[in-house]
Design a protein around this motif. Structure first.
Motif, PDB file in Angstrom:
ATOM      1  N   VAL A  63     -21.008  19.887   7.346  1.00  0.00           N
ATOM      2  CA  VAL A  63     -21.788  20.494   8.435  1.00  0.00           C
ATOM      3  C   VAL A  63     -22.993  21.198   7.797  1.00  0.00           C
ATOM      4  O   VAL A  63     -22.973  21.518   6.601  1.00  0.00           O
ATOM      5  CB  VAL A  63     -20.945  21.514   9.260  1.00  0.00           C
ATOM      6  N   PRO A  64     -24.053  21.445   8.577  1.00  0.00           N
ATOM      7  CA  PRO A  64     -25.250  22.057   7.994  1.00  0.00           C
ATOM      8  C   PRO A  64     -25.004  23.475   7.452  1.00  0.00           C
ATOM      9  O   PRO A  64     -24.319  24.268   8.084  1.00  0.00           O
ATOM     10  CB  PRO A  64     -26.231  22.097   9.166  1.00  0.00           C
TER      11      PRO A  64
ATOM     12  N   PRO B  66     -27.884  26.773  17.842  1.00  0.00           N
ATOM     13  CA  PRO B  66     -26.993  26.028  16.943  1.00  0.00           C
ATOM     14  C   PRO B  66     -27.429  24.592  16.683  1.00  0.00           C
ATOM     15  O   PRO B  66     -28.244  24.036  17.419  1.00  0.00           O
ATOM     16  CB  PRO B  66     -25.665  26.034  17.714  1.00  0.00           C
ATOM     17  N   THR B  67     -26.829  23.987  15.669  1.00  0.00           N
ATOM     18  CA  THR B  67     -26.964  22.542  15.473  1.00  0.00           C
ATOM     19  C   THR B  67     -26.014  21.882  16.477  1.00  0.00           C
ATOM     20  O   THR B  67     -25.096  22.535  16.971  1.00  0.00           O
ATOM     21  CB  THR B  67     -26.555  22.121  14.042  1.00  0.00           C
ATOM     22  N   GLY B  76     -21.762  23.767  16.660  1.00  0.00           N
ATOM     23  CA  GLY B  76     -22.371  23.413  15.375  1.00  0.00           C
ATOM     24  C   GLY B  76     -22.586  24.668  14.544  1.00  0.00           C
ATOM     25  O   GLY B  76     -22.126  25.748  14.913  1.00  0.00           O
ATOM     26  N   SER B  77     -23.312  24.532  13.437  1.00  0.00           N
ATOM     27  CA  SER B  77     -23.621  25.695  12.598  1.00  0.00           C
ATOM     28  C   SER B  77     -24.496  26.644  13.408  1.00  0.00           C
ATOM     29  O   SER B  77     -25.393  26.207  14.122  1.00  0.00           O
ATOM     30  CB  SER B  77     -24.357  25.247  11.337  1.00  0.00           C
ATOM     31  N   ALA B 134     -20.047  29.984  12.294  1.00  0.00           N
ATOM     32  CA  ALA B 134     -19.501  29.111  13.341  1.00  0.00           C
ATOM     33  C   ALA B 134     -17.976  29.211  13.410  1.00  0.00           C
ATOM     34  O   ALA B 134     -17.381  29.004  14.469  1.00  0.00           O
ATOM     35  CB  ALA B 134     -19.932  27.669  13.087  1.00  0.00           C
ATOM     36  N   LYS B 135     -17.345  29.534  12.294  1.00  0.00           N
ATOM     37  CA  LYS B 135     -15.879  29.669  12.255  1.00  0.00           C
ATOM     38  C   LYS B 135     -15.388  30.833  13.131  1.00  0.00           C
ATOM     39  O   LYS B 135     -14.217  30.902  13.479  1.00  0.00           O
ATOM     40  CB  LYS B 135     -15.404  29.919  10.817  1.00  0.00           C
ATOM     41  N   HIS B 136     -16.292  31.765  13.421  1.00  0.00           N
ATOM     42  CA  HIS B 136     -15.913  32.925  14.242  1.00  0.00           C
ATOM     43  C   HIS B 136     -16.121  32.661  15.728  1.00  0.00           C
ATOM     44  O   HIS B 136     -15.870  33.538  16.546  1.00  0.00           O
ATOM     45  CB  HIS B 136     -16.703  34.161  13.800  1.00  0.00           C
TER      46      HIS B 136
END
Lengths: 281, 181
Positions: A63-64, B66-67, B76-77, B134-136
């Motif tokens: 991922v980016p 985000p991406t 996304g990120s 992004a994990k949060h």
């Protein structure tokens, strides 16, 4: 004459776009890890550890690294004995960007018109392509997704010969100081000195392609790089601007001959997510 | 050791009284993304007397785009964008009850005055760690301006989203203090 088929370039450019956005170059990673060991501020250290962890997540999950997957900047060296067949190089590169950004789930961040019609082109094209004709029959493509947080903080000034190294030092340090947290420190500072207005800005961007911390081969410029880096890291801005020792990882100067009346200077800042990738066809 | 506070949305003024610049925040609850274009549209919508796509009172705005999410991913990120571009709009939104904004980089004097006046905070997240942030994010949905793509307003459910208090309700500024680290 060696013939290179355009469609083969498209696929390779697409892979390059993804790779550059998912994997930070080893030299940048090493520089951040070194900074982590030496950083004195507690917050600064935590930021650097988050940056390292982020590299790992991005690389393993593909991922980016950053949501700003940038303007697609290409530096292309084409051998004088190579010929692109079944397409032209510019269209081919843009097609590769279109494919790579879509397949790689990378953000499209380009608008059609700068002022009146800021409508997203939806595929991150057009790319910005710098072309150089060199010896040989290879095609060397270097891709740099350049984020805008740091790009917006970059500056050019037309100094005059009497300004000398003192004004150069002041302007570079001031530019990084004013950029502060906006440019996502610890930054890499690309400096172009000489040429003319447009070539100087290109020099500063090319300076960002150099391996982090590798110094200018000319001792005088290498010393100037070290002096400027020291001054920048005395600013105390630190990682993410939260305070600390590491405001910059490196200062890279590139130079070119210039007019008797001028001393052009450009500072192109790169964020800590200093992404780039190359391939040879 | 730096002080860490857990903060839950919606935010009440009393939750912000203990927060000081440089404190670490782990934010949980609902936040809304909005950046340049969404701010412009949202302000216009409010000035025309129309209903906002989310309740501004006690809300948190995250300056981020985000991406696109990969298949199997919620989002996304998504890291912060540079906040100063939203400085022109921020006092207006704080005046309507927004209690916190999240971004990166320092704010204008006008924004800092507004923070003091309306008892709100500006939180800074680390730029360039978008895969980690992004994990949060535990859930995400677009609630307005879908046509803006990445700039659409997204409702995000976050858990322990890490940020730092950059401007508290007392008029202090982290970025002016950095030299004293």
């Amino acid at each position: 004459m060696r013939e290179i088929i355009a469609s083969e370039i498209i696929d390779k450019v697409a892979i390059l776009c993804k790779k550059a956005n998912y994997e930070i170059p080893e030299d940048v990673k090493d520089a951040i890890k070194k900074a982590y060991k030496k950083e004195k501020s507690e917050l600064g250290k935590e930021v650097l550890s988050q940056i390292i962890k982020n590299y790992e997540i991005a690389e393993s999950n593909k991922v980016p690294i950053c949501q700003d997957t940038g303007v697609a900047v290409f530096f292309i060296k084409i051998g004088k004995n190579a010929k692109i067949v079944d397409g032209n190089l510019y269209d081919t590169i843009n097609e590769g960007v279109r494919k790579g950004y879509s397949e790689g789930y990378l953000r499209a961040s380009i608008v059609k018109d700068p002022l009146y019609n800021r409508e997203n082109t939806l595929d991150n094209t057009p790319a910005i392509i710098h072309l150089e004709i060199v010896e040989g029959e290879n095609l060397v493509i270097t891709f740099m997704p350049k984020g805008c947080g740091s790009e917006n903080m970059s500056k050019t000034i037309m100094l005059t010969p009497s300004d000398g190294e003192e004004e150069i030092e002041n302007f570079v340090v001031k530019t990084v100081e004013e950029a502060g947290a906006n440019a996502c420190p610890p930054v890499i500072v690309g400096v172009g000195i000489g040429g003319n207005l447009e070539s100087c800005t290109l020099l500063s961007k090319k300076a960002l392609l150099r391996e982090v911390g590798k110094q200018n081969p000319d001792l005088k410029y290498a010393q100037l790089e070290s002096r400027i880096l020291k001054k920048i890291n005395n600013l105390g801005i630190g990682p993410a601007g939260f305070g600390g020792v590491f405001t910059a990882l490196a200062v890279h100067i590139e130079t070119a001959p210039c007019h008797i009346a001028s001393l052009p200077l450009c500072v192109n800042i790169n964020c800590h997510a200093a992404r780039r990738a190359s391939l040879v066809i | 050791m730096m002080k860490t506070w857990r903060l839950k949305t919606p935010i009440k003024e009393r939750h912000l009284e203990k927060l000081k610049v440089g404190n670490k925040i782990l934010l949980s609850g609902v936040i809304f993304t909005a950046r340049d274009s969404a701010h412009k549209l949202l302000k216009k919508q409010i000035e025309e007397g129309k209903k906002t796509p989310f309740d501004l009172k006690g809300s948190v705005i995250y300056y981020a785009g985000p991406t696109p999410p990969k298949p199997g991913y919620l989002i996304g990120s998504i890291g912060p964008t540079t906040s100063y571009r939203m400085d022109k709009y921020a006092p207006f939104f704080y005046s309507l009850g927004v209690k916190a904004t999240i971004g990166k980089g320092s704010r204008s004097e006008e924004v800092m005055l507004a923070l003091k006046k309306y008892k709100a905070v500006y939180l800074s997240a680390v730029g360039g760690i978008a895969a980690l942030l992004a994990k949060h994010v535990k859930k995400a949905e677009i609630i307005a301006y879908q046509e803006l793509g990445t700039e659409a307003i997204r409702k995000l459910w976050v858990e322990d989203f890490p940020c730092i208090v950059a401007n508290d309700i007392y008029g202090n500024d982290l970025y002016k203090r950095v030299k004293e680290f």
